[in-house]
Write a protein that holds these residues in place. Structure first.
Motif, PDB file in Angstrom:
ATOM      1  N   LEU A   1     -21.163 -47.313  40.804  1.00 25.78           N
ATOM      2  CA  LEU A   1     -20.390 -46.137  41.180  1.00 25.78           C
ATOM      3  C   LEU A   1     -20.730 -45.814  42.628  1.00 25.78           C
ATOM      4  N   VAL A   2     -19.722 -45.692  43.462  1.00 20.37           N
ATOM      5  CA  VAL A   2     -19.940 -45.450  44.882  1.00 20.37           C
ATOM      6  C   VAL A   2     -19.190 -44.191  45.311  1.00 20.37           C
ATOM      7  N   GLU A   3     -19.967 -43.209  45.762  1.00 20.35           N
ATOM      8  CA  GLU A   3     -19.379 -41.952  46.218  1.00 20.35           C
ATOM      9  C   GLU A   3     -19.129 -41.979  47.726  1.00 20.35           C
TER      10      GLU A   3
ATOM     11  N   THR B   1     -15.691 -44.416  43.347  1.00 20.22           N
ATOM     12  CA  THR B   1     -15.026 -45.615  42.864  1.00 20.22           C
ATOM     13  C   THR B   1     -15.981 -46.419  41.991  1.00 20.22           C
ATOM     14  N   GLY B   2     -15.490 -46.813  40.838  1.00 20.42           N
ATOM     15  CA  GLY B   2     -16.300 -47.551  39.894  1.00 20.42           C
ATOM     16  C   GLY B   2     -15.919 -49.018  39.813  1.00 20.42           C
TER      17      GLY B   2
ATOM     18  N   LYS C   1      -6.803 -47.158  40.367  1.00 19.81           N
ATOM     19  CA  LYS C   1      -7.682 -47.441  41.504  1.00 19.81           C
ATOM     20  C   LYS C   1      -9.153 -47.290  41.161  1.00 19.81           C
ATOM     21  N   ASN C   2      -9.444 -47.083  39.863  1.00 17.42           N
ATOM     22  CA  ASN C   2     -10.836 -46.914  39.405  1.00 17.42           C
ATOM     23  C   ASN C   2     -11.573 -45.848  40.203  1.00 17.42           C
ATOM     24  N   THR C   3     -10.894 -44.752  40.453  1.00 22.35           N
ATOM     25  CA  THR C   3     -11.451 -43.726  41.345  1.00 22.35           C
ATOM     26  C   THR C   3     -11.236 -42.334  40.786  1.00 22.35           C
ATOM     27  N   ILE C   4     -12.258 -41.496  40.960  1.00 21.31           N
ATOM     28  CA  ILE C   4     -12.104 -40.077  40.682  1.00 21.31           C
ATOM     29  C   ILE C   4     -12.277 -39.311  41.973  1.00 21.31           C
ATOM     30  N   PHE C   5     -11.778 -38.088  41.965  1.00 18.50           N
ATOM     31  CA  PHE C   5     -11.812 -37.248  43.151  1.00 18.50           C
ATOM     32  C   PHE C   5     -12.339 -35.869  42.798  1.00 18.50           C
TER      33      PHE C   5
ATOM     34  N   GLY D   1     -24.091 -42.905  40.548  1.00 17.19           N
ATOM     35  CA  GLY D   1     -23.968 -43.375  41.909  1.00 17.19           C
ATOM     36  C   GLY D   1     -25.170 -42.943  42.733  1.00 17.19           C
ATOM     37  N   GLN D   2     -25.162 -43.325  44.007  1.00 16.37           N
ATOM     38  CA  GLN D   2     -26.275 -43.000  44.909  1.00 16.37           C
ATOM     39  C   GLN D   2     -26.145 -41.613  45.507  1.00 16.37           C
TER      40      GLN D   2
END
Length: 123
Positions: free
Chosen positions: A4-6, A23-24, A76-80, A114-115
């Motif tokens: 998971l990348v923020e 994004t995952g 897009k495998n993404t959250i906002f 995520g980090q």
């Protein structure tokens, strides 16, 4: 391997806005609820918001209701996390997380994190 990348954090003045993204990869993204947590220095990690697998059901902490909107794009495998009317007390590291928690704001129930991305609200 789940990742998971923020992104999207930064320095903003009180009353300003930011939009965080996460994004995952390495997981069936639409099979998981996704959440945002935050942790300020010297404080415990707290749940900010969560969104169901389909994106139809959001959850919010009382401290952010009316100011924050969570959404997701499963294609897009993404959250906002759209954050408006930011306050200095919103300053924290913001983390994206997923798993199968019993309660959405119970951090121990999340398996993947995520980090983090730093949000600082200051004039």
């Amino acid at each position: 391997q789940v990742q998971l990348v923020e992104s999207g954090g930064g320095l903003v003045q009180p009353g300003g806005s930011l939009r965080l993204s996460c994004t995952g990869s390495g997981l069936t993204f639409d099979g998981y609820a996704m959440a945002w947590f935050r942790q300020a220095p010297g404080k415990e990690r707290e749940g900010v918001s969560c969104i169901s697998k389909s994106g139809t059901t959001p959850y919010y902490a009382n401290s952010v209701k009316g100011r924050i909107t969570i959404s997701r794009d499963n294609a897009k495998n993404t959250i906002f996390l759209q954050m408006n009317s930011l306050k200095p007390e919103d300053t924290a590291m913001y983390y994206c997380a997923t798993g199968y928690p019993r309660y959405w704001d119970f951090s121990q129930g999340y398996s993947y994190w995520g980090q983090g991305t730093q949000v600082t609200v200051s004039s």
